[in-house]
Design a protein around this motif. Structure first.
Motif, PDB file in Angstrom:
ATOM      1  N   SER A 245     141.760 -28.434 106.893  1.00 50.23           N
ATOM      2  CA  SER A 245     142.138 -29.853 107.001  1.00 50.23           C
ATOM      3  C   SER A 245     141.257 -30.713 106.108  1.00 50.23           C
ATOM      4  O   SER A 245     141.719 -31.673 105.489  1.00 50.23           O
ATOM      5  N   LEU A 246     139.979 -30.355 106.058  1.00 49.03           N
ATOM      6  CA  LEU A 246     139.090 -31.119 105.180  1.00 49.03           C
ATOM      7  C   LEU A 246     139.493 -30.923 103.725  1.00 49.03           C
ATOM      8  O   LEU A 246     139.403 -31.840 102.903  1.00 49.03           O
TER       9      LEU A 246
ATOM     10  N   GLN B 189     140.280 -33.655 100.920  1.00 50.68           N
ATOM     11  CA  GLN B 189     139.654 -33.644  99.604  1.00 50.68           C
ATOM     12  C   GLN B 189     140.691 -33.775  98.507  1.00 50.68           C
ATOM     13  O   GLN B 189     140.509 -34.501  97.534  1.00 50.68           O
ATOM     14  N   ARG B 190     141.809 -33.074  98.676  1.00 54.14           N
ATOM     15  CA  ARG B 190     142.856 -33.179  97.660  1.00 54.14           C
ATOM     16  C   ARG B 190     143.435 -34.578  97.636  1.00 54.14           C
ATOM     17  O   ARG B 190     143.752 -35.109  96.583  1.00 54.14           O
ATOM     18  N   GLN B 191     143.536 -35.187  98.820  1.00 57.78           N
ATOM     19  CA  GLN B 191     144.058 -36.560  98.864  1.00 57.78           C
ATOM     20  C   GLN B 191     143.144 -37.517  98.117  1.00 57.78           C
ATOM     21  O   GLN B 191     143.583 -38.387  97.379  1.00 57.78           O
ATOM     22  N   LEU B 192     141.840 -37.354  98.343  1.00 54.31           N
ATOM     23  CA  LEU B 192     140.900 -38.269  97.699  1.00 54.31           C
ATOM     24  C   LEU B 192     140.668 -37.899  96.236  1.00 54.31           C
ATOM     25  O   LEU B 192     140.143 -38.697  95.471  1.00 54.31           O
ATOM     26  N   ASP B 193     141.044 -36.668  95.900  1.00 52.93           N
ATOM     27  CA  ASP B 193     140.884 -36.169  94.538  1.00 52.93           C
ATOM     28  C   ASP B 193     139.433 -36.250  94.074  1.00 52.93           C
ATOM     29  O   ASP B 193     139.085 -36.964  93.131  1.00 52.93           O
ATOM     30  N   VAL B 194     138.599 -35.524  94.772  1.00 54.39           N
ATOM     31  CA  VAL B 194     137.186 -35.535  94.417  1.00 54.39           C
ATOM     32  C   VAL B 194     136.682 -34.107  94.265  1.00 54.39           C
ATOM     33  O   VAL B 194     137.278 -33.168  94.785  1.00 54.39           O
TER      34      VAL B 194
END
Lengths: 188, 440
Positions: free
Chosen positions: A99-100, A104-109
């Motif tokens: 889930s994390l 991370q993919r959503q925030l693209d970091v």
């Protein structure tokens, strides 16, 4: 050579009175360029203390923070790396690495720093690296009472990061490190 | 070739060594005074056939310009010697297989000609950076330059790099993590030698780095305000920035190698002329090594004056106070009336003006080109730079004696802190005349 301090879940004053003395003696102003804090400080005095260590302070909101104005998530770029910050109580199941990874993919970091579990973790997946600095005061969490105080200091040097993990075990400070590199096109 | 135009820019390196024109009677347009270029551009615009007057390879025996010219009886020690004459003599002196340093000193005291390439070589010879024997030059240069590069690598590395090197030496190879499995917990490893950024240990690389960051900041501030009027140092260009970086590196290495005096404000001013002169050397062989050459020559120049920078020695017999009192004595010996008026009547304590004159080697009192000319004498005089400096300071006072005698404390101090120079050659001439041992 940029030094970034990552810490969180202090829960001062509700669950812990202060940072451990040995940690405090090491954290002096002038050495660190950025501080990223996962949240749950909880009061303004802690915020001011962190600000005195380094003027560039980034905080996200934990569920017990008294200042409601902190954002839920934050992203920043330091050198060649994009860092993401989120307290982690929003991501259910708590501490679940898949889930994390989605967050991370959503925030693209490249590096996601979260807390809430009060357990140090450093995990790598295709999208990047997830780091949980644990609780800097050793406060008990929603899950367990058995918590060692810990925090993380990252040394970002162009495409390479050295993550120094500081833990207080049996009254002694133990330091380990983790190296990782970013390939020019992103993590493999 | 060989024409010194009145334009401040000279882009061609005249073939002064080999060119028979120097024996011709028509002198270049310059008179005795060197035309100061406002701000000499980097002479990187190298003209086509660059003769190697620099003997990095053993020089071809140059045809000496007609000996009729360098008639000894014509050689005068007053600075009014014509330019071409001087240039010829320098040519001869520098091209000998074993340079006669005494003769070079004598020549340099008359002022090194402002043609490209002469001054850097002359200064290097005078400071002993280059040995007198041309044949030894490649060896010596190689040795010193590689030593500087070693310093640079060792002393200027930041702690991240140092710890990385420590690891590599210990054989802990960096695991190439991009080839690791794509998922999984990152493994923790031991820190090398207990080194971590927050370490408070005395011997910790990180701790030392943070302690020195104060000096680094000081150097940075001072370098940024060196010669703000000159493009070379303070321009907005990448060239100026790289010059500043070079200055910073040299000063940092010096500070680290000399924990006794570290860095003191003002060292940047002493460094600036040396760097400027060497950087404008058109010899391509020296181009890559300007920093190294400057560093060693800077150390050499400073060695005569180190004690002036050491705070603990201020009141000792070698410190700055003692030097200033020597100046006072010198003035008293040569011009007691002026001395009495200055120190007793108007109570102008020499520390108020001479401190800056002496510690900064007069770099702040005159414009840059005049400074270079004064430094020619400072470095060349066989009496040694300290004695020569005192004589020049004394001459400075004597030359304005009329105004000083007429002035009170405020007027005199103002005058001496903004010294008005009318004729540099005359000043040096007077300074020369003040030779002679101090009584006691």
């Amino acid at each position: 050579m940029v030094l970034v301090l990552a810490l969180g879940d202090l829960h001062i004053p509700h669950r812990a009175p202060d940072l451990p003395a040995k940690f405090k003696s090491m954290l002096v102003p002038g050495k660190i360029q950025h501080i990223i804090c996962t949240g749950n400080l909880c009061i303004k005095e802690v915020h001011d203390y962190l600000k005195s260590l380094c003027p560039d302070l980034h905080i996200t909101r934990g569920e017990y923070d008294e200042d409601a104005r902190y954002p839920e998530t934050k992203t920043l770029t330091i050198g060649q790396f994009k860092l993401g910050l989120c307290h982690g109580h929003q991501v259910v199941p708590w501490g679940d690495l898949d889930s994390l990874a989605m967050l991370q993919r959503q925030l693209d970091v490249d590096i996601l720093v979260t807390g809430h579990t009060h357990q140090f973790k450093a995990y790598k997946h295709e999208g990047g690296v997830v780091i949980n600095p644990g609780s800097a005061t050793g406060a008990y969490s929603s899950i367990t009472y058995d918590v060692n105080p810990s925090f993380v200091l990252m040394d970002i040097d162009s495409l390479r990061v050295v993550v120094y993990v500081y833990e207080l075990i049996d009254g002694e400070v133990k330091v380990d490190k983790i190296d990782f590199k970013k390939t020019a096109t992103g993590h493999s | 070739m060989g024409e010194a135009d009145n334009k401040p820019q000279k882009k061609r390196v005249p073939d002064w060594l080999n060119n028979p024109m120097w024996s011709a009677p028509a002198p270049p347009a310059t008179s005795a005074t060197i035309i100061p270029p406002e701000d000499p551009p980097p002479r990187r615009v190298v003209p086509p056939p660059l003769p190697p007057p620099k003997p990095t390879p053993p020089p071809p025996p140059p045809p000496p310009p007609s000996t009729a010219r360098s008639d000894p009886s014509e050689e005068t020690s007053f600075s009014g010697a014509s330019q071409s004459h001087l240039i010829t003599e320098f040519g001869t002196a520098l091209s000998k297989k074993v340079v006669n340093v005494g003769e070079l000193q004598r020549l340099a005291c008359q002022g090194v000609p402002d043609l490209p390439g002469i001054r850097p070589t002359v200064w290097k010879l005078l400071l002993g950076y280059l040995p007198a024997d041309h044949a030894l030059w490649p060896y010596e240069l190689e040795k010193k330059r590689s030593q500087y590069n070693a310093f640079r690598e060792e002393l200027l590395a930041n702690p991240s790099e140092i710890t990385r090197r420590m690891e590599e030496k210990d054989g802990m190879n960096e695991k190439d993590l991009s080839s690791d499995e794509d998922k999984g917990f990152l493994s923790r490893s031991e820190i090398p030698h207990g080194e971590h950024p927050l370490s408070l240990g005395e011997t910790s690389v990180w701790n030392k780095y943070f302690q020195e960051s104060e000096i680094v900041e000081q150097i940075d501030r001072d370098v940024k305000r060196t010669h703000p009027e000159m493009e070379f140092f303070s321009g907005d260009t990448p060239f100026a920035k790289s010059n500043q970086e070079s200055l910073k590196r040299i000063l940092m290495i010096f500070a680290k190698l000399n924990p006794g005096i570290r860095y003191v404000q003002g060292m940047n001013e002493v460094l600036a002329p040396i760097f400027f002169v060497f950087k404008n050397d058109p010899d391509l062989n020296n181009e890559a090594h300007v920093e190294a050459d400057t560093f060693f020559c800077f150390v050499e120049v400073l060695s005569g004056f180190r004690d002036n920078f050491c705070k603990q020695l201020d009141n000792s017999i070698v410190g700055i106070r003692s030097t200033i009192s020597k100046l006072s004595q010198l003035l008293k010996k040569h011009d007691e009336e002026l001395w009495r008026h200055l120190e007793v009547t108007t109570k102008v304590n020499p520390q108020f003006y001479a401190f800056r004159w002496i510690t900064l080697l007069l770099t702040q009192e005159f414009n840059f080109t005049d400074c270079l000319r004064i430094w020619d004498t400072l470095l060349a005089d066989p009496e040694g730079p300290q004695e020569t400096l005192l004589r020049i300071c004394c001459a400075m006072l004597i030359l304005v004696r009329r105004r000083l005698l007429a002035g009170d404390f405020t007027a005199n101090l103002k005058l001496l802190q903004n010294y008005p120079l009318s004729n540099l050659d005359h000043l040096l001439h007077v300074a020369n005349k003040l030779r002679g041992a101090l009584p006691g």
